[in-house]
Motif scaffolding. Structure first.
Motif, PDB file in Angstrom:
ATOM      1  N   VAL A   1     -39.570 -24.443 -18.485  1.00  0.00           N
ATOM      2  CA  VAL A   1     -38.723 -24.793 -16.980  1.00  0.00           C
ATOM      3  C   VAL A   1     -38.781 -23.273 -16.779  1.00  0.00           C
ATOM      4  O   VAL A   1     -37.580 -22.701 -16.445  1.00  0.00           O
ATOM      5  N   ILE A   2     -38.470 -22.726 -15.231  1.00  0.00           N
ATOM      6  CA  ILE A   2     -37.841 -21.774 -14.064  1.00  0.00           C
ATOM      7  C   ILE A   2     -37.301 -22.407 -13.182  1.00  0.00           C
ATOM      8  O   ILE A   2     -36.881 -22.949 -13.265  1.00  0.00           O
ATOM      9  N   THR A   3     -36.679 -21.513 -13.512  1.00  0.00           N
ATOM     10  CA  THR A   3     -35.538 -21.207 -12.468  1.00  0.00           C
ATOM     11  C   THR A   3     -34.232 -19.992 -12.254  1.00  0.00           C
ATOM     12  O   THR A   3     -35.187 -19.042 -12.843  1.00  0.00           O
ATOM     13  N   THR A   4     -33.717 -19.664 -11.404  1.00  0.00           N
ATOM     14  CA  THR A   4     -32.564 -18.611 -10.755  1.00  0.00           C
ATOM     15  C   THR A   4     -31.769 -18.173 -12.060  1.00  0.00           C
ATOM     16  O   THR A   4     -31.066 -18.551 -12.187  1.00  0.00           O
ATOM     17  N   PRO A   5     -31.451 -17.327 -12.397  1.00  0.00           N
ATOM     18  CA  PRO A   5     -30.731 -16.100 -12.596  1.00  0.00           C
ATOM     19  C   PRO A   5     -28.978 -16.213 -12.139  1.00  0.00           C
ATOM     20  O   PRO A   5     -27.915 -16.153 -12.639  1.00  0.00           O
ATOM     21  N   ILE A   6     -29.510 -16.159 -10.542  1.00  0.00           N
ATOM     22  CA  ILE A   6     -27.932 -15.931  -9.892  1.00  0.00           C
ATOM     23  C   ILE A   6     -27.777 -17.707  -9.481  1.00  0.00           C
ATOM     24  O   ILE A   6     -28.098 -18.501  -8.137  1.00  0.00           O
ATOM     25  N   THR A   7     -27.138 -18.053 -10.449  1.00  0.00           N
ATOM     26  CA  THR A   7     -26.286 -19.923 -10.453  1.00  0.00           C
ATOM     27  C   THR A   7     -25.760 -19.757 -11.584  1.00  0.00           C
ATOM     28  O   THR A   7     -25.425 -18.646 -11.964  1.00  0.00           O
ATOM     29  N   PHE A   8     -24.659 -21.398 -11.091  1.00  0.00           N
ATOM     30  CA  PHE A   8     -23.758 -21.352 -12.269  1.00  0.00           C
ATOM     31  C   PHE A   8     -24.795 -21.736 -12.819  1.00  0.00           C
ATOM     32  O   PHE A   8     -25.491 -22.287 -13.023  1.00  0.00           O
ATOM     33  N   ALA A   9     -24.548 -22.109 -14.448  1.00  0.00           N
ATOM     34  CA  ALA A   9     -25.140 -21.892 -16.025  1.00  0.00           C
ATOM     35  C   ALA A   9     -25.679 -23.676 -15.574  1.00  0.00           C
ATOM     36  O   ALA A   9     -26.646 -23.698 -16.471  1.00  0.00           O
ATOM     37  N   ALA A  10     -24.753 -24.388 -14.900  1.00  0.00           N
ATOM     38  CA  ALA A  10     -25.060 -26.080 -15.454  1.00  0.00           C
ATOM     39  C   ALA A  10     -27.098 -25.964 -15.200  1.00  0.00           C
ATOM     40  O   ALA A  10     -27.825 -26.557 -14.916  1.00  0.00           O
TER      41      ALA A  10
END
Ligand SMILES: Cc1ncc(COP(=O)(O)O)c(C=O)c1O
Length: 383
Positions: free
Chosen positions: A77-86
Protein backbone atom coordinates in the motif's frame (compact mmCIF):
# COMPACT_ATOMS: atom_id res chain seq x y z
CA UNK A 1 4.02 38.85 33.97
CA UNK A 2 4.44 35.92 31.59
CA UNK A 3 1.75 35.34 29.02
CA UNK A 4 -0.29 32.17 29.42
CA UNK A 5 0.91 29.37 27.16
CA UNK A 6 -0.40 29.57 23.60
CA UNK A 7 -0.45 25.97 22.30
CA UNK A 8 -0.46 24.97 18.60
CA UNK A 9 -3.93 23.45 18.94
CA UNK A 10 -6.64 23.01 21.54
CA UNK A 11 -10.20 21.83 21.90
CA UNK A 12 -13.17 24.22 22.29
CA UNK A 13 -15.59 22.83 24.86
CA UNK A 14 -18.69 24.89 25.69
CA UNK A 15 -21.52 24.51 28.20
CA UNK A 16 -23.62 22.82 25.49
CA UNK A 17 -20.97 20.09 25.20
CA UNK A 18 -20.81 19.61 28.97
CA UNK A 19 -24.61 19.49 29.26
CA UNK A 20 -24.85 16.89 26.49
CA UNK A 21 -22.33 14.58 28.17
CA UNK A 22 -23.91 14.95 31.62
CA UNK A 23 -27.34 14.26 30.24
CA UNK A 24 -26.07 11.05 28.58
CA UNK A 25 -24.27 9.96 31.74
CA UNK A 26 -27.54 10.32 33.66
CA UNK A 27 -29.36 8.13 31.12
CA UNK A 28 -29.52 4.37 30.71
CA UNK A 29 -26.62 3.82 28.32
CA UNK A 30 -22.91 4.43 28.59
CA UNK A 31 -21.92 2.29 25.63
CA UNK A 32 -23.94 1.18 22.61
CA UNK A 33 -26.76 3.61 23.27
CA UNK A 34 -28.82 5.79 20.91
CA UNK A 35 -26.30 8.64 20.71
CA UNK A 36 -23.98 6.50 18.61
CA UNK A 37 -26.52 6.07 15.80
CA UNK A 38 -27.48 9.72 16.04
CA UNK A 39 -23.84 10.80 15.76
CA UNK A 40 -23.26 8.44 12.83
CA UNK A 41 -26.32 9.71 10.99
CA UNK A 42 -25.47 13.36 11.58
CA UNK A 43 -21.85 12.85 10.59
CA UNK A 44 -22.75 10.96 7.39
CA UNK A 45 -25.15 13.73 6.45
CA UNK A 46 -22.56 16.44 7.28
CA UNK A 47 -19.92 14.99 4.96
CA UNK A 48 -22.45 13.79 2.38
CA UNK A 49 -21.72 10.05 2.65
CA UNK A 50 -24.25 7.21 2.76
CA UNK A 51 -22.81 5.55 5.88
CA UNK A 52 -20.72 6.50 8.90
CA UNK A 53 -19.37 4.08 11.51
CA UNK A 54 -18.18 5.52 14.84
CA UNK A 55 -15.01 3.96 16.25
CA UNK A 56 -12.83 4.35 19.32
CA UNK A 57 -10.21 6.42 17.46
CA UNK A 58 -9.07 7.07 13.89
CA UNK A 59 -6.23 4.55 14.21
CA UNK A 60 -8.83 1.85 14.87
CA UNK A 61 -10.80 3.26 11.92
CA UNK A 62 -7.77 2.91 9.64
CA UNK A 63 -7.20 -0.63 10.86
CA UNK A 64 -10.82 -1.57 10.14
CA UNK A 65 -10.64 0.18 6.77
CA UNK A 66 -7.70 -1.90 5.49
CA UNK A 67 -9.30 -5.08 6.88
CA UNK A 68 -12.65 -4.30 5.30
CA UNK A 69 -10.88 -3.85 1.96
CA UNK A 70 -9.31 -7.28 2.44
CA UNK A 71 -5.62 -6.35 2.86
CA UNK A 72 -3.53 -9.45 3.44
CA UNK A 73 -0.03 -10.34 4.56
CA UNK A 74 2.67 -9.02 2.21
CA UNK A 75 0.30 -6.86 0.14
CA UNK A 76 1.57 -3.38 -0.67
CA UNK A 77 0.00 0.00 0.00
CA UNK A 78 1.27 3.50 -0.85
CA UNK A 79 1.00 6.46 1.52
CA UNK A 80 2.71 9.75 2.29
CA UNK A 81 5.69 10.11 4.63
CA UNK A 82 4.34 13.45 5.90
CA UNK A 83 1.59 12.20 8.16
CA UNK A 84 1.07 10.77 11.61
CA UNK A 85 2.43 7.20 11.90
CA UNK A 86 -1.12 5.78 12.10
CA UNK A 87 -1.69 6.31 8.34
CA UNK A 88 1.08 3.76 7.69
CA UNK A 89 0.74 1.60 10.81
CA UNK A 90 -2.68 0.32 9.77
CA UNK A 91 -1.02 -1.48 6.85
CA UNK A 92 1.51 -3.06 9.21
CA UNK A 93 -1.29 -4.22 11.57
CA UNK A 94 -2.58 -6.29 8.65
CA UNK A 95 0.99 -7.48 7.95
CA UNK A 96 1.09 -5.52 4.72
CA UNK A 97 4.03 -3.57 3.28
CA UNK A 98 4.07 0.23 3.31
CA UNK A 99 5.56 2.06 0.33
CA UNK A 100 6.07 5.80 0.57
CA UNK A 101 5.80 8.21 -2.35
CA UNK A 102 7.01 11.80 -2.13
CA UNK A 103 5.02 14.94 -1.34
CA UNK A 104 4.34 18.02 -3.44
CA UNK A 105 6.72 20.72 -2.16
CA UNK A 106 4.01 23.42 -2.11
CA UNK A 107 0.84 21.70 -0.90
CA UNK A 108 2.76 19.16 1.25
CA UNK A 109 0.24 16.54 0.08
CA UNK A 110 1.08 13.13 -1.39
CA UNK A 111 2.17 13.89 -4.95
CA UNK A 112 0.02 12.27 -7.64
CA UNK A 113 3.01 12.30 -10.01
CA UNK A 114 5.24 10.59 -7.46
CA UNK A 115 2.60 7.88 -6.80
CA UNK A 116 2.10 7.40 -10.54
CA UNK A 117 5.84 7.01 -11.10
CA UNK A 118 6.10 4.48 -8.29
CA UNK A 119 3.15 2.43 -9.57
CA UNK A 120 4.41 2.50 -13.15
CA UNK A 121 7.88 1.35 -12.06
CA UNK A 122 6.40 -1.98 -10.89
CA UNK A 123 4.49 -4.78 -12.59
CA UNK A 124 0.70 -4.60 -12.78
CA UNK A 125 -0.91 -5.82 -9.54
CA UNK A 126 2.14 -4.97 -7.39
CA UNK A 127 0.16 -2.56 -5.19
CA UNK A 128 -3.27 -2.99 -3.58
CA UNK A 129 -4.18 0.49 -2.44
CA UNK A 130 -3.33 4.12 -1.77
CA UNK A 131 -3.89 6.10 1.44
CA UNK A 132 -3.66 9.83 0.66
CA UNK A 133 -3.90 12.19 3.65
CA UNK A 134 -5.69 15.55 3.75
CA UNK A 135 -2.65 16.90 5.52
CA UNK A 136 -3.13 19.92 7.82
CA UNK A 137 -6.77 20.11 6.66
CA UNK A 138 -5.99 20.57 2.95
CA UNK A 139 -8.09 18.12 0.92
CA UNK A 140 -6.38 15.87 -1.61
CA UNK A 141 -7.88 15.97 -5.12
CA UNK A 142 -9.38 12.50 -4.88
CA UNK A 143 -10.82 12.58 -8.38
CA UNK A 144 -7.27 12.50 -9.77
CA UNK A 145 -6.26 9.73 -7.38
CA UNK A 146 -9.39 7.76 -8.32
CA UNK A 147 -8.45 7.87 -12.04
CA UNK A 148 -5.02 6.51 -11.18
CA UNK A 149 -6.42 3.91 -8.76
CA UNK A 150 -8.95 2.74 -11.33
CA UNK A 151 -6.32 2.31 -14.02
CA UNK A 152 -4.32 0.04 -11.71
CA UNK A 153 -7.15 -1.67 -9.86
CA UNK A 154 -6.32 -0.16 -6.46
CA UNK A 155 -8.51 0.81 -3.56
CA UNK A 156 -8.41 4.27 -2.02
CA UNK A 157 -8.69 5.24 1.66
CA UNK A 158 -8.89 8.97 2.39
CA UNK A 159 -7.19 9.78 5.69
CA UNK A 160 -9.31 12.83 6.50
CA UNK A 161 -8.32 12.95 10.19
CA UNK A 162 -7.39 16.62 9.74
CA UNK A 163 -10.17 17.70 7.45
CA UNK A 164 -13.84 17.56 8.50
CA UNK A 165 -15.45 20.45 6.62
CA UNK A 166 -12.77 20.63 3.90
CA UNK A 167 -13.57 20.22 0.19
CA UNK A 168 -12.08 20.31 -3.29
CA UNK A 169 -13.66 21.10 -6.67
CA UNK A 170 -13.78 18.25 -9.18
CA UNK A 171 -13.39 18.54 -12.97
CA UNK A 172 -17.14 19.19 -13.38
CA UNK A 173 -16.98 22.14 -11.00
CA UNK A 174 -18.75 20.26 -8.18
CA UNK A 175 -17.58 20.80 -4.60
CA UNK A 176 -16.58 17.46 -3.08
CA UNK A 177 -16.59 17.37 0.69
CA UNK A 178 -13.91 15.37 2.51
CA UNK A 179 -15.23 11.93 3.39
CA UNK A 180 -18.22 12.01 1.03
CA UNK A 181 -17.19 8.70 -0.54
CA UNK A 182 -17.63 9.84 -4.13
CA UNK A 183 -14.03 9.00 -5.04
CA UNK A 184 -12.49 7.12 -2.09
CA UNK A 185 -13.77 3.71 -0.97
CA UNK A 186 -13.52 4.72 2.67
CA UNK A 187 -12.54 7.82 4.64
CA UNK A 188 -11.50 8.16 8.27
CA UNK A 189 -11.75 11.05 10.72
CA UNK A 190 -10.22 11.62 14.17
CA UNK A 191 -11.87 13.14 17.22
CA UNK A 192 -8.70 13.55 19.26
CA UNK A 193 -8.88 16.90 21.14
CA UNK A 194 -6.39 18.76 18.94
CA UNK A 195 -8.57 17.99 15.92
CA UNK A 196 -11.73 19.90 14.90
CA UNK A 197 -14.21 17.70 16.76
CA UNK A 198 -13.14 16.62 20.25
CA UNK A 199 -14.50 13.43 21.81
CA UNK A 200 -11.50 12.73 24.07
CA UNK A 201 -10.69 9.82 21.81
CA UNK A 202 -12.84 8.89 18.85
CA UNK A 203 -13.06 8.43 15.13
CA UNK A 204 -15.42 7.85 12.22
CA UNK A 205 -15.23 5.82 9.03
CA UNK A 206 -17.43 6.92 6.13
CA UNK A 207 -18.35 5.11 2.92
CA UNK A 208 -20.99 4.90 0.20
CA UNK A 209 -20.66 1.12 -0.04
CA UNK A 210 -23.31 -1.04 1.68
CA UNK A 211 -20.94 -4.02 1.64
CA UNK A 212 -18.07 -2.14 3.31
CA UNK A 213 -20.49 -0.63 5.82
CA UNK A 214 -21.69 -4.06 6.89
CA UNK A 215 -18.13 -5.34 7.15
CA UNK A 216 -17.07 -2.36 9.29
CA UNK A 217 -19.99 -2.88 11.69
CA UNK A 218 -19.05 -6.51 12.14
CA UNK A 219 -15.29 -5.91 12.57
CA UNK A 220 -15.95 -3.08 15.06
CA UNK A 221 -17.68 -5.53 17.41
CA UNK A 222 -15.59 -8.73 17.49
CA UNK A 223 -16.95 -9.99 14.17
CA UNK A 224 -20.19 -10.76 15.98
CA UNK A 225 -23.58 -10.44 14.33
CA UNK A 226 -27.20 -11.14 15.19
CA UNK A 227 -28.31 -10.70 11.59
CA UNK A 228 -28.87 -13.33 8.90
CA UNK A 229 -29.02 -16.27 11.31
CA UNK A 230 -29.74 -19.51 9.51
CA UNK A 231 -31.70 -20.92 12.43
CA UNK A 232 -33.81 -19.26 15.10
CA UNK A 233 -32.14 -20.40 18.34
CA UNK A 234 -33.78 -17.70 20.48
CA UNK A 235 -33.52 -14.00 21.27
CA UNK A 236 -30.12 -14.31 22.94
CA UNK A 237 -28.38 -15.93 20.03
CA UNK A 238 -25.50 -14.40 18.11
CA UNK A 239 -22.68 -15.66 15.95
CA UNK A 240 -19.06 -14.67 15.68
CA UNK A 241 -18.53 -14.94 11.96
CA UNK A 242 -15.00 -13.56 11.72
CA UNK A 243 -12.18 -12.28 13.93
CA UNK A 244 -13.03 -8.70 14.84
CA UNK A 245 -12.15 -6.17 17.54
CA UNK A 246 -13.73 -4.02 20.19
CA UNK A 247 -13.32 -0.64 18.49
CA UNK A 248 -16.59 0.93 19.67
CA UNK A 249 -17.13 4.55 20.65
CA UNK A 250 -19.14 5.17 23.84
CA UNK A 251 -22.55 6.81 24.02
CA UNK A 252 -21.30 9.78 26.05
CA UNK A 253 -18.41 10.41 23.63
CA UNK A 254 -20.96 10.33 20.82
CA UNK A 255 -23.09 12.89 22.68
CA UNK A 256 -20.04 15.15 22.79
CA UNK A 257 -19.35 14.44 19.12
CA UNK A 258 -22.88 15.58 18.19
CA UNK A 259 -22.58 18.98 19.88
CA UNK A 260 -19.03 19.42 18.58
CA UNK A 261 -20.08 18.53 15.03
CA UNK A 262 -22.86 21.14 15.16
CA UNK A 263 -20.18 23.81 15.66
CA UNK A 264 -17.71 22.55 13.07
CA UNK A 265 -18.65 24.96 10.29
CA UNK A 266 -18.25 27.89 12.64
CA UNK A 267 -14.86 26.49 13.70
CA UNK A 268 -13.67 26.06 10.12
CA UNK A 269 -14.69 29.66 9.30
CA UNK A 270 -12.69 30.93 12.28
CA UNK A 271 -9.71 28.74 11.32
CA UNK A 272 -9.81 30.28 7.83
CA UNK A 273 -9.85 33.80 9.31
CA UNK A 274 -6.79 32.94 11.38
CA UNK A 275 -5.07 31.51 8.29
CA UNK A 276 -5.81 34.68 6.29
CA UNK A 277 -4.27 36.82 9.00
CA UNK A 278 -1.10 34.68 9.06
CA UNK A 279 -0.88 34.80 5.26
CA UNK A 280 -1.29 38.58 5.13
CA UNK A 281 1.46 38.98 7.71
CA UNK A 282 3.89 36.52 6.11
CA UNK A 283 3.20 37.05 2.41
CA UNK A 284 6.44 37.36 0.44
CA UNK A 285 8.55 36.73 3.55
CA UNK A 286 7.76 33.24 4.77
CA UNK A 287 6.60 30.19 2.79
CA UNK A 288 3.32 28.58 3.89
CA UNK A 289 1.17 25.73 2.59
CA UNK A 290 -0.27 26.68 -0.79
CA UNK A 291 -4.00 26.41 -1.51
CA UNK A 292 -4.97 24.91 -4.90
CA UNK A 293 -7.82 26.71 -6.72
CA UNK A 294 -11.30 25.55 -5.71
CA UNK A 295 -10.07 23.93 -2.48
CA UNK A 296 -11.42 24.77 1.01
CA UNK A 297 -8.76 24.07 3.60
CA UNK A 298 -10.24 23.01 6.95
CA UNK A 299 -6.99 24.24 8.57
CA UNK A 300 -6.26 21.74 11.27
CA UNK A 301 -2.74 23.21 11.19
CA UNK A 302 -1.04 26.32 9.88
CA UNK A 303 2.41 25.25 8.70
CA UNK A 304 5.23 27.57 7.67
CA UNK A 305 8.74 26.79 6.46
CA UNK A 306 11.77 28.56 7.91
CA UNK A 307 15.47 27.80 7.48
CA UNK A 308 16.37 28.08 11.19
CA UNK A 309 13.41 26.01 12.37
CA UNK A 310 14.93 24.86 15.66
CA UNK A 311 15.93 28.45 16.44
CA UNK A 312 12.36 29.65 15.86
CA UNK A 313 10.87 26.75 17.84
CA UNK A 314 13.13 27.48 20.86
CA UNK A 315 12.63 31.25 20.61
CA UNK A 316 8.83 30.94 20.53
CA UNK A 317 8.90 28.45 23.39
CA UNK A 318 10.68 31.06 25.54
CA UNK A 319 7.76 33.39 24.74
CA UNK A 320 5.31 30.67 25.88
CA UNK A 321 4.22 29.96 22.30
CA UNK A 322 4.24 26.16 22.03
CA UNK A 323 4.53 25.25 18.36
CA UNK A 324 4.78 21.69 17.01
CA UNK A 325 6.43 19.91 14.09
CA UNK A 326 4.18 17.97 11.70
CA UNK A 327 5.69 15.56 10.99
CA UNK A 328 8.94 13.69 11.36
CA UNK A 329 8.75 11.74 8.06
CA UNK A 330 7.31 8.32 8.86
CA UNK A 331 10.06 6.45 6.98
CA UNK A 332 12.61 8.08 9.32
CA UNK A 333 10.95 6.85 12.52
CA UNK A 334 13.14 4.16 14.11
CA UNK A 335 10.59 1.37 13.59
CA UNK A 336 10.31 2.09 9.85
CA UNK A 337 14.06 2.74 9.52
CA UNK A 338 14.79 -0.64 11.10
CA UNK A 339 12.52 -2.47 8.71
CA UNK A 340 14.26 -0.98 5.70
CA UNK A 341 12.80 2.42 4.86
CA UNK A 342 15.65 4.65 6.13
CA UNK A 343 17.17 5.24 2.70
CA UNK A 344 13.95 5.83 0.78
CA UNK A 345 14.36 8.53 -1.86
CA UNK A 346 11.87 11.12 -0.57
CA UNK A 347 13.72 14.39 -1.05
CA UNK A 348 10.73 16.75 -0.92
CA UNK A 349 9.47 15.23 2.34
CA UNK A 350 12.88 15.46 3.96
CA UNK A 351 13.47 19.01 2.76
CA UNK A 352 10.03 19.99 4.05
CA UNK A 353 10.71 18.35 7.42
CA UNK A 354 13.95 20.32 7.85
CA UNK A 355 11.98 23.59 7.75
CA UNK A 356 8.37 23.01 8.83
CA UNK A 357 6.79 24.37 11.99
CA UNK A 358 3.09 24.53 12.91
CA UNK A 359 1.90 27.80 14.45
CA UNK A 360 -1.08 28.09 16.82
CA UNK A 361 -4.34 27.33 15.00
CA UNK A 362 -7.62 26.77 16.84
CA UNK A 363 -10.96 28.62 16.90
CA UNK A 364 -10.53 30.13 20.37
CA UNK A 365 -7.12 31.67 19.55
CA UNK A 366 -7.75 35.39 20.18
CA UNK A 367 -6.71 38.19 17.81
CA UNK A 368 -4.42 39.46 20.53
CA UNK A 369 -2.73 36.08 20.94
CA UNK A 370 -2.34 35.64 17.20
CA UNK A 371 -0.95 39.18 16.89
CA UNK A 372 1.64 38.27 19.53
CA UNK A 373 2.61 35.07 17.68
CA UNK A 374 2.97 36.94 14.37
CA UNK A 375 5.05 39.69 15.96
CA UNK A 376 7.42 37.17 17.53
CA UNK A 377 7.78 35.14 14.33
CA UNK A 378 8.57 38.26 12.30
CA UNK A 379 11.00 39.55 14.95
CA UNK A 380 12.86 36.25 14.78
CA UNK A 381 12.89 36.14 10.98
CA UNK A 382 13.97 39.78 10.60
CA UNK A 383 16.39 39.36 13.52
C1 LIG B 1 -3.36 12.07 9.67
C2 LIG B 1 -3.75 11.28 10.88
N1 LIG B 1 -4.31 10.07 10.71
C3 LIG B 1 -4.70 9.32 11.76
C4 LIG B 1 -4.52 9.75 13.05
C5 LIG B 1 -4.94 8.87 14.18
O1 LIG B 1 -5.92 9.49 14.92
P1 LIG B 1 -6.34 8.96 16.38
O2 LIG B 1 -5.47 9.68 17.36
O3 LIG B 1 -7.79 9.37 16.50
O4 LIG B 1 -6.16 7.51 16.41
C6 LIG B 1 -3.95 11.00 13.28
C7 LIG B 1 -3.76 11.49 14.65
O5 LIG B 1 -3.09 12.45 14.94
C8 LIG B 1 -3.55 11.79 12.17
O6 LIG B 1 -2.99 12.99 12.35
Amino acid sequence: MDRAIIPYGRQSIGQDDIDAVISTLSGDFLTQGPKINEFEEKFASYVGAKHAVAVSNATAGLHLAVLALGLKKGERVITTPITFAASANCVRYAQGEVWFADIDPDTYLLSLESVKKLIESKPHGFFKGIIPVDFAGLPVNLEEFRHLAKAHNLWLIEDAAHAPGGCFTDSEGTLQRCGNGNYADLAIFSFHPVKHIACGEGGMVTTNSDTLHKKLLSLRTHGITKEDMSENHGGWYYEMQELGYNYRLTDFQSALGITQLAKNNEGVIRRNQIAEKYKNAFNGKIKYQSLPKGTCNAYHLFVIEVSNRKGLYDYLRKQNVFTQIHYIPVHKLPYYSRIGYANADLGNAEDYYSKCISLPMYPSLTNDEQGFVIEKVLTFIDG
